[in-house]
Scaffold this active site. Structure first.
Site, mmCIF file in Angstrom:
data_model
loop_
_atom_site.group_PDB
_atom_site.id
_atom_site.type_symbol
_atom_site.label_atom_id
_atom_site.label_comp_id
_atom_site.label_asym_id
_atom_site.label_seq_id
_atom_site.Cartn_x
_atom_site.Cartn_y
_atom_site.Cartn_z
ATOM 1 N N GLN A 1 -49.942 -26.560 -61.983
ATOM 2 C CA GLN A 1 -50.722 -27.718 -62.429
ATOM 3 C C GLN A 1 -51.555 -27.409 -63.670
ATOM 4 O O GLN A 1 -51.723 -28.272 -64.542
ATOM 5 C CB GLN A 1 -51.624 -28.211 -61.293
ATOM 6 N N HIS B 1 -43.774 -21.552 -57.834
ATOM 7 C CA HIS B 1 -43.938 -20.381 -56.972
ATOM 8 C C HIS B 1 -43.185 -20.496 -55.651
ATOM 9 O O HIS B 1 -42.719 -19.499 -55.107
ATOM 10 C CB HIS B 1 -45.425 -20.146 -56.680
ATOM 11 N N HIS B 2 -43.091 -21.721 -55.113
ATOM 12 C CA HIS B 2 -42.461 -21.918 -53.807
ATOM 13 C C HIS B 2 -41.343 -22.961 -53.813
ATOM 14 O O HIS B 2 -40.706 -23.171 -52.796
ATOM 15 C CB HIS B 2 -43.514 -22.343 -52.772
ATOM 16 N N HIS C 1 -50.903 -30.249 -53.118
ATOM 17 C CA HIS C 1 -49.816 -29.278 -53.178
ATOM 18 C C HIS C 1 -49.259 -28.976 -51.794
ATOM 19 O O HIS C 1 -49.999 -28.554 -50.894
ATOM 20 C CB HIS C 1 -50.315 -27.978 -53.830
ATOM 21 N N CYS D 1 -43.672 -27.007 -57.543
ATOM 22 C CA CYS D 1 -44.385 -25.755 -57.768
ATOM 23 C C CYS D 1 -43.375 -24.642 -58.036
ATOM 24 O O CYS D 1 -42.431 -24.448 -57.273
ATOM 25 C CB CYS D 1 -45.210 -25.434 -56.524
#
Length: 198
Positions: A130, A90-91, A158, A88
């Site tokens: 995704q 974002h993280h 996730h 991911c």
């Protein structure tokens, strides 16, 4: 430190030493001591793992889908339950699951099934969301195979949902992309959806 790691990192104008120092800084940031026994090799291992998990940046979807074969079939070709692992964006936490891909051959040409699985890896092995992953897979098949239709459904679990934030362990995200006949024809779309749920 492996030569592959040195080569991969130097290609991005960042030295292996700079990358491992950055990881040591992060370890100190969370209150750890990067000089203790269990963490001595962790910065190098982490950087090598990150390079391995993002190999998709070095892969070319056009080359993967370049080799096709003659076929009289104009019926749906479906490969389902293609496992994938991604990160991911974002993280920088993992998300994993399975992809289902179908296409309707056009012009008497089909592609080897392993190539469909490799296309999933091309885009999964990058920093991702995704929704974009699903679209990129469908768009690549549509662009390079030029079929009458492409359908892609991706199911993912996730880590950013499971281990932090809301911490919901059993949440599955489902995304889809339908192109050509799969978008235009309810019958084609329903056939695809019924086959992937069997």
């Amino acid at each position: 430190m492996s030569s592959n790691f040195k080569k991969a990192v130097s290609a991005n104008n960042v030295s292996a030493e700079a990358a491992t120092e950055a990881v040591k800084t992060l370890l100190r940031y969370i209150g750890e001591n990067p000089k203790r026994d269990g963490l001595l090799d962790t910065p190098d291992r982490f950087c090598r793992s990150l390079i391995e998990m993002t190999e998709g940046y070095a892969l070319n979807p056009e080359e993967i889908l370049a080799t096709t074969f003659e076929s009289d079939s104009d019926e749906m070709v479906l490969l389902k339950d293609i496992e994938f692992n991604s990160l991911c964006e974002h993280h920088l936490l993992s998300f994993a699951g399975k992809a289902h891909i179908a296409y309707l051959p056009s012009g008497g040409r089909i592609v080897g099934l392993s190539k469909l699985a490799r296309i999933v890896d091309v885009y999964a092995q990058r920093l991702q969301v995704q929704e974009r992953l699903t679209q990129q897979i469908a768009n690549a098949i549509n662009k390079y195979l030029k079929p009458d239709g492409v359908a892609v459904v991706v199911e993912g679990i996730h880590s950013c949902m499971c281990v932090r934030g809301v911490r919901k362990q059993n949440s599955t995200m489902i995304t889809s992309s339908m192109l050509g006949q799969f978008r235009e024809s309810m019958a084609s779309r329903n056939e695809f959806m019924s086959l992937i749920t069997k």
